[in-house]
Scaffold this motif. Structure first.
Motif, PDB file in Angstrom:
ATOM      1  N   ASN A 271       1.404 -12.899 -14.167  1.00 38.95           N
ATOM      2  CA  ASN A 271       1.944 -11.833 -15.023  1.00 38.95           C
ATOM      3  C   ASN A 271       1.001 -11.503 -16.181  1.00 38.95           C
ATOM      4  O   ASN A 271       1.416 -11.163 -17.282  1.00 38.95           O
ATOM      5  CB  ASN A 271       3.323 -12.224 -15.565  1.00 38.95           C
ATOM      6  N   LEU A 272      -0.285 -11.615 -15.903  1.00 41.29           N
ATOM      7  CA  LEU A 272      -1.332 -11.415 -16.909  1.00 41.29           C
ATOM      8  C   LEU A 272      -1.188 -10.069 -17.611  1.00 41.29           C
ATOM      9  O   LEU A 272      -1.197  -9.989 -18.839  1.00 41.29           O
ATOM     10  CB  LEU A 272      -2.706 -11.542 -16.228  1.00 41.29           C
ATOM     11  N   LYS A 273      -1.069  -9.013 -16.842  1.00 38.22           N
ATOM     12  CA  LYS A 273      -1.085  -7.668 -17.411  1.00 38.22           C
ATOM     13  C   LYS A 273       0.107  -7.445 -18.337  1.00 38.22           C
ATOM     14  O   LYS A 273      -0.031  -6.987 -19.471  1.00 38.22           O
ATOM     15  CB  LYS A 273      -1.091  -6.641 -16.276  1.00 38.22           C
ATOM     16  N   ALA A 274       1.283  -7.795 -17.851  1.00 33.16           N
ATOM     17  CA  ALA A 274       2.499  -7.577 -18.638  1.00 33.16           C
ATOM     18  C   ALA A 274       2.530  -8.473 -19.875  1.00 33.16           C
ATOM     19  O   ALA A 274       2.878  -8.024 -20.987  1.00 33.16           O
ATOM     20  CB  ALA A 274       3.722  -7.846 -17.770  1.00 33.16           C
ATOM     21  N   GLY A 275       2.146  -9.743 -19.708  1.00 34.76           N
ATOM     22  CA  GLY A 275       2.176 -10.682 -20.825  1.00 34.76           C
ATOM     23  C   GLY A 275       1.199 -10.297 -21.920  1.00 34.76           C
ATOM     24  O   GLY A 275       1.538 -10.308 -23.113  1.00 34.76           O
ATOM     25  N   LYS A 276      -0.014  -9.932 -21.525  1.00 31.27           N
ATOM     26  CA  LYS A 276      -1.017  -9.555 -22.532  1.00 31.27           C
ATOM     27  C   LYS A 276      -0.614  -8.268 -23.252  1.00 31.27           C
ATOM     28  O   LYS A 276      -0.874  -8.119 -24.458  1.00 31.27           O
ATOM     29  CB  LYS A 276      -2.394  -9.392 -21.885  1.00 31.27           C
ATOM     30  N   ALA A 277       0.019  -7.357 -22.535  1.00 28.62           N
ATOM     31  CA  ALA A 277       0.454  -6.107 -23.163  1.00 28.62           C
ATOM     32  C   ALA A 277       1.459  -6.384 -24.283  1.00 28.62           C
ATOM     33  O   ALA A 277       1.409  -5.783 -25.365  1.00 28.62           O
ATOM     34  CB  ALA A 277       1.045  -5.172 -22.126  1.00 28.62           C
TER      35      ALA A 277
END
Length: 480
Positions: A271-277
Motif C-alpha cells: 500500500n505504498l502509494k496510498a500510505g505515502k499520500a
C-alpha cells in the motif's frame, strides 16, 4: 566465531552525536545474530549517568596513570539483547554537557583508552579481536603492542580499526606521549605516531591495527587520494592492502514504515502509494505547506554544513524557488546556510518550509512523506539518510561520492532500473539539472516513478550483508 570487543566514544541506545553511534548501536547485534560474541565499551557520559545508571552493575574498580598521577576508574556494565556494554566512569572527564570539543579531549580519551586496556586484565576478559572506532580509540593498538607485548594474553589480540570520519584525527601535542599515554618518545622520532609536530591518534590506529576498515567501498578508494585523504593519504596507501570498505546499514526495526510510531500512516510495498499520500498530506499540514497531493515534495534532513553540499543549493536558490516542487528542510549548522534557508522560506511561504534544529520524530515524517530526498554531499563516507529514505520509498537525489555512490543506483530510463537519481561533478548546475530531470520523471513518467519507488523499498539497507562481510574480516584475522 570470534569474541569481539568494540571500543567507541558513542553508541546507541545510550548516546549519539553522529553516524558512529548508529553503527555501534546496530552492528554488534547483527554480529551476535550470526554467532559472534560481541561486547562494547563506552565512556559513562552525563546523559548515560542520568538515564541509565540505575540499570548498571559495578564490575571493576582500579586506577590508571594520567599526568603522573593514579586516577581512579570504575567499570559498570549492562547487557541488552545478547550484547554486553561496559562503561568507563570518571565524573570529571565524562559527565559534562557535551561529548567532545574540550581543551583536554586528548587527556580524556587517553584515560578512556588506558582504562579499557587495563579493564581486560581486571575482568580477566580476553577477546580475540578489539575493534576500535575513530580517533578516540586509535591509540589502543599502539599502546598494547608497544607496552604490553610481554604479556601473551594481550599479544594474542588482533586489531581492527574503523574510520568513520577522516576529518577528525585526534591530533595533540607531543608531551601527551609520555604524560598521558605512557609511550616512549622514540615513537615520535621514528614517525610511528608523529603528525605535524605532534601525535595523531588516528594515524596510530591506521599503522598499528591489523586491518583497517571504512564505511563504504568507494570511500575506501577516495581516501587514498589527496582530494579526500585529509593529509593521511600517504599513510593509508601504506596500508591499502589491509583496507576494507564495508557499507553501513540502518536499524530496520527502528526505520520501518510499516510500524514506525513517529509517522501518522503506516505503509509497506503493498500500500505504498496510498500510505505515502496520506503521510505527505499530513506533513504538508504540519509544516504549513500548501495542501497539494500532486506537487513533488522534496525533503532534506541534515547537518547544514559545507560537507553536505548546501553551498551548491545556495548558488541556485532561485532555481529551487522556481522549480515545480515543495521543499521541507530539517537541520542546523553553519549560520550562513541557516540564514539562506530562512530567507528562502520567508519569500516562499506555503512552498518551502525550514525547521531549524533537529527533531527525530519530524525526521521520520519527512522520510515518509517526501517524494524525493536531497543529499548533494561534497563527500560522504557512507551516509545513513539516503538509506532511511530508500526504506520509506522516497527516492534519494545524491552526488556520486563515497557511500552515496555505493547505495544509490541512478534511474535508467531504458530498462527502468535504479532507486534514485545522482550527479557526478560537484557543481550547482549539475545539481539543478538532476533535480529538474527528477521532476520530469515524477510528473511525466508516472509508471517509471512507481517502479523506482518499489525498487527503493526493495533495496536491502539492513546490517545483514555488512555483518557477514565483517565476519569474513574477523575470521581472516583469526586464521592468521
Amino acid at each position: 566465531m570470534a569474541s569481539i570487543l568494540m571500543v567507541a566514544s558513542e553508541g546507541l541506545p545510550f548516546v549519539k552525536t553522529g553516524g558512529l553511534a548508529d553503527v555501534v548501536g546496530s552492528l554488534p547485534a547483527a554480529l551476535s545474530e550470526i554467532g559472534h560474541e560481541v561486547k562494547v565499551v563506552l565512556p559513562l557520559y552525563k546523559k548515560i549517568a542520568e538515564n541509565n545508571f540505575q540499570d548498571l552493575t559495578l564490575c571493576a574498580d582500579y586506577t590508571v596513570s594520567i599526568n603522573y598521577h593514579e586516577v581512579p576508574v570504575r567499570i559498570y556494565s549492562q547487557t541488552i539483547d545478547k550484547v554486553a556494554y561496559f562503561f568507563v566512569q570518571h565524573q570529571g572527564y565524562f559527565e559534562r554537557d557535551a561529548l567532545y570539543g574540550y581543551e583536554d579531549d586528548g587527556e580524556r580519551f587517553a584515560y578512556f583508552q588506558k582504562a579499557v586496556i587495563e579493564m581486560l586484565n581486571q575482568l580477566n576478559y580476553w577477546p580475540n579481536i578489539i575493534h576500535c572506532h575513530d580517533w578516540q580509540s586509535g591509540m589502543i593498538p599502539c599502546m598494547i603492542k608497544e607496552t604490553h607485548d610481554f604479556d601473551p594474553r594481550y599479544r594474542q589480540i588482533r586489531f581492527v580499526y574503523t574510520i568513520h570520519n577522516l576529518a577528525f584525527q585526534g591530533n595533540f601535542g607531543p608531551q601527551m606521549l609520555d604524560s598521558c599515554l605512557g609511550l616512549p618518545y622514540y615513537l615520535l622520532d621514528n614517525g610511528n605516531v608523529r603528525y605535524d609536530g605532534g601525535i595523531s591518534f588516528m594515524k596510530s590506529g591506521i599503522l598499528y591495527s591489523d586491518k583497517i576498515t571504512t564505511v563504504s567501498p568507494t570511500y575506501s578508494q577516495e581516501i587514498l587520494t589527496p582530494q579526500y585523504g585529509e593529509h593521511l593519504e600517504l599513510v593509508l596507501n601504506m596500508r591499502k592492502y589491509d583496507l576494507w570498505g564495508i557499507v553501513n546499514g540502518i536499524d530496520t526495526k527502528n526505520w520501518n514504515p510499516k510500524t514506525d510510531p513517529d509517522i501518522p500512516y503506516h505503509f509497506d510495498k503493498v500500500n505504498l502509494k496510498a500510505g505515502k499520500a496520506l503521510d505527505k498530506a499530513s506533513l504538508q499540514a504540519e509544516l504549513g505547506l500548501e495542501q497539494n497531493p500532486d506537487v513533488m515534495l522534496v525533503g532534506v534532513v541534515s547537518r547544514l554544513t559545507w560537507q553536505k553540499g548546501f553551498y551548491l543549493m545556495m548558488e541556485q536558490l532561485s532555481a529551487f524557488a522556481n522549480a515545480p516542487i515543495q521543499l521541507a528542510i530539517l537541520g542546523s549548522g553553519e549560520s550562513q546556510i541557516e540564514e539562506a534557508f530562512r530567507n528562502l522560506e520567508n519569500a516562499n511561504k506555503g512552498k518551502i518550509a525550514f525547521y531549524k534544529g533537529y527533531n527525530e520524530a519530524l525526521a521520520h515524517r519527512i522520510y515518509a512523506g517526501s517524494d524525493l530526498f536531497l543529499m548533494p554531499s561534497l563527500f560522504e563516507p557512507c551516509g545513513l539518510s539516503q538509506l532511511c529514505s530508500l526504506r520509506y520509498g522516497t527516492l534519494p537525489l545524491v552526488r556520486e561520492t563515497g557511500g552515496l555512490k555505493d547505495t544509490v543506483d541512478p534511474y535508467n530510463e531504458y530498462d527502468k532500473s535504479g532507486n534514485g537519481f545522482s550527479f557526478a561533478a560537484y557543481n550547482a548546475q549539475d545539481l539543478v539539472h538532476t533535480l529538474y530531470y527528477a521532476t520530469d520523471v515524477y510528473y511525466n513518467r508516472k509508471e517509471d516513478w512507481d517502479t523506482l519507488q518499489t525498487n527503493a523499498m526493495n533495496t536491502d539497507v539492513s546490517w545483514e550483508n555488512s555483518a557477514r562481510t565483517y565476519s569474513l574480516l574477523y575470521n581472516e584475522l583469526m586464521s592468521q
